[in-house]
Design a protein around this motif. Structure first.
Motif, PDB file in Angstrom:
ATOM      1  N   LEU A   1      32.488 -23.120  13.829  1.00 52.29           N
ATOM      2  CA  LEU A   1      32.089 -23.275  12.433  1.00 52.29           C
ATOM      3  C   LEU A   1      31.080 -22.222  11.978  1.00 52.29           C
ATOM      4  CD1 LEU A   1      32.410 -24.860   9.845  1.00 52.29           C
ATOM      5  CD2 LEU A   1      30.725 -26.508  10.699  1.00 52.29           C
ATOM      6  N   PRO A   2      30.026 -21.900  12.741  1.00 51.01           N
ATOM      7  CA  PRO A   2      29.087 -20.862  12.277  1.00 51.01           C
ATOM      8  C   PRO A   2      29.778 -19.528  11.996  1.00 51.01           C
ATOM      9  CG  PRO A   2      28.116 -22.112  14.075  1.00 51.01           C
ATOM     10  CD  PRO A   2      29.549 -22.547  13.991  1.00 51.01           C
ATOM     11  N   ALA A   3      30.679 -19.110  12.888  1.00 41.50           N
ATOM     12  CA  ALA A   3      31.374 -17.838  12.684  1.00 41.50           C
ATOM     13  C   ALA A   3      32.270 -17.898  11.454  1.00 41.50           C
ATOM     14  CB  ALA A   3      32.192 -17.483  13.921  1.00 41.50           C
ATOM     15  N   MET A   4      32.953 -19.026  11.266  1.00 45.48           N
ATOM     16  CA  MET A   4      33.827 -19.178  10.108  1.00 45.48           C
ATOM     17  C   MET A   4      33.029 -19.097   8.804  1.00 45.48           C
ATOM     18  SD  MET A   4      36.796 -19.724   8.728  1.00 45.48           S
ATOM     19  CE  MET A   4      37.878 -20.321  10.034  1.00 45.48           C
ATOM     20  N   LEU A   5      31.882 -19.739   8.755  1.00 44.25           N
ATOM     21  CA  LEU A   5      31.072 -19.737   7.543  1.00 44.25           C
ATOM     22  C   LEU A   5      30.511 -18.348   7.242  1.00 44.25           C
ATOM     23  CD1 LEU A   5      29.274 -23.151   8.058  1.00 44.25           C
ATOM     24  CD2 LEU A   5      30.918 -22.604   6.253  1.00 44.25           C
ATOM     25  N   ARG A   6      30.143 -17.613   8.282  1.00 47.62           N
ATOM     26  CA  ARG A   6      29.683 -16.239   8.064  1.00 47.62           C
ATOM     27  C   ARG A   6      30.813 -15.384   7.491  1.00 47.62           C
ATOM     28  NH1 ARG A   6      27.171 -17.208  13.116  1.00 47.62           N
ATOM     29  NH2 ARG A   6      28.806 -16.045  14.206  1.00 47.62           N
ATOM     30  N   ARG A   7      32.029 -15.602   7.992  1.00 45.68           N
ATOM     31  CA  ARG A   7      33.177 -14.860   7.476  1.00 45.68           C
ATOM     32  C   ARG A   7      33.443 -15.223   6.010  1.00 45.68           C
ATOM     33  NH1 ARG A   7      35.805 -10.644   6.292  1.00 45.68           N
ATOM     34  NH2 ARG A   7      38.081 -10.812   6.283  1.00 45.68           N
ATOM     35  N   ILE A   8      33.314 -16.493   5.673  1.00 49.64           N
ATOM     36  CA  ILE A   8      33.491 -16.920   4.280  1.00 49.64           C
ATOM     37  C   ILE A   8      32.458 -16.241   3.385  1.00 49.64           C
ATOM     38  CG2 ILE A   8      33.307 -18.898   2.714  1.00 49.64           C
ATOM     39  CD1 ILE A   8      34.529 -20.611   4.975  1.00 49.64           C
ATOM     40  N   ASN A   9      31.223 -16.152   3.862  1.00 57.58           N
ATOM     41  CA  ASN A   9      30.181 -15.456   3.087  1.00 57.58           C
ATOM     42  C   ASN A   9      30.596 -14.016   2.822  1.00 57.58           C
ATOM     43  OD1 ASN A   9      27.711 -14.225   2.203  1.00 57.58           O
ATOM     44  ND2 ASN A   9      26.593 -15.930   3.110  1.00 57.58           N
ATOM     45  N   ASP A  10      31.164 -13.355   3.831  1.00 51.23           N
ATOM     46  CA  ASP A  10      31.601 -11.969   3.675  1.00 51.23           C
ATOM     47  C   ASP A  10      32.715 -11.834   2.640  1.00 51.23           C
ATOM     48  OD1 ASP A  10      29.817 -11.077   5.575  1.00 51.23           O
ATOM     49  OD2 ASP A  10      31.274 -11.109   7.213  1.00 51.23           O
ATOM     50  N   LEU A  11      33.492 -12.901   2.457  1.00 53.49           N
ATOM     51  CA  LEU A  11      34.629 -12.863   1.539  1.00 53.49           C
ATOM     52  C   LEU A  11      34.235 -13.142   0.089  1.00 53.49           C
ATOM     53  CD1 LEU A  11      37.243 -14.756   3.742  1.00 53.49           C
ATOM     54  CD2 LEU A  11      37.365 -12.347   3.048  1.00 53.49           C
ATOM     55  N   LEU A  12      32.987 -13.482  -0.149  1.00 52.10           N
ATOM     56  CA  LEU A  12      32.528 -13.829  -1.490  1.00 52.10           C
ATOM     57  C   LEU A  12      31.704 -12.717  -2.111  1.00 52.10           C
ATOM     58  CD1 LEU A  12      31.490 -17.537  -0.877  1.00 52.10           C
ATOM     59  CD2 LEU A  12      33.180 -16.779  -2.574  1.00 52.10           C
TER      60      LEU A  12
END
Length: 232
Positions: free
Chosen positions: A139-150
């Motif tokens: 989950l931490p890695a996924m959320l960081r990736r989502i931040n990068d996509l915004l």
């Protein structure tokens, strides 16, 4: 609570390609049955749809992760410029495309994928993840990736089952039994505090936390956050 967090933390084996492929196969096997199921809490679901529509703007480019068979995407996509709906399961996406053939929405695209498979440099005004975060292994890695996509101050809108806040039978008996017979995918058991902490640590500012459930002890946290401009 340290022992509990450690127990739930994904191992290296959990994060392997084999584990991800296993998850995809599970959802592929169950996609037709899933498509035929009814929404257990229709009122709570409608509340989520209504609130999300309020937050999205006509010019937004939107990414939905874990879109399943596309029912939510078909209802939301008409209010934005473009809507990319993705799911790890090709079976789920096939059903979504069948629905799209009957009820097409301009700007809506269904495709197999995850946050990690999004093109580098692509940015969205909003990323949606409904009934998804508790199924993510890292989950931490996924959320960081989502931040990068915004974009800066782009919205991350999620609705998450908080199984730790529900009945003990689900946490300690039902899920382990179902996993033992391969009748359940990976599921992260946490309460509302854990996803909020992870979202904040990934560079988001949380704006809203509301329980979007209308049934008894059911806890489904509707969390709205934006990507801080200084969080990159």
């Amino acid at each position: 609570m340290y022992w509990y967090e450690k127990m739930l933390r994904p191992s290296a084996r959990d994060l392997s390609g084999a584990a991800a492929a296993s998850d995809a196969r599970f959802w592929g096997r169950t996609s037709r049955k899933y498509a035929q199921s009814t929404i257990a809490d229709q009122a709570g679901y409608e509340r989520t749809i209504y609130r999300t529509r309020e937050l999205l703007k006509p010019d937004d480019e939107v990414l939905e992760l874990g879109c399943g068979t596309g029912s939510t995407a078909l209802r939301l996509a008409g209010g934005v410029r473009s809507y990319h709906a993705t799911d790890v399961s090709a079976g789920m996406i096939a059903i979504a495309q069948e629905k799209m053939a009957v009820d097409a929405v301009p700007g809506l695209v269904f495709r197999t994928g995850t946050a990690e498979t999004e093109a580098e440099g692509k940015r969205y005004q909003a990323v949606l993840a409904f009934n998804y975060l508790h199924l993510v292994r890292d989950l931490p890695a996924m959320l960081r990736r989502i931040n990068d996509l915004l974009i800066a101050r782009g919205l991350f809108i999620s609705k998450t089952s908080c199984l730790e806040d529900m009945y003990p039978l689900i946490r300690w008996l039902l899920l382990p039994m179902m996993r033992a017979i391969a009748a359940a995918p990976f599921v992260r058991v946490f309460g509302q505090r854990q996803p909020c902490r992870h979202i904040s640590s990934a560079g988001f500012e949380i704006l809203t936390i509301v329980n979007h459930s209308t049934r008894g002890n059911d806890h489904r946290a509707f969390i709205v956050a934006w990507a801080r401009s200084d969080g990159r």
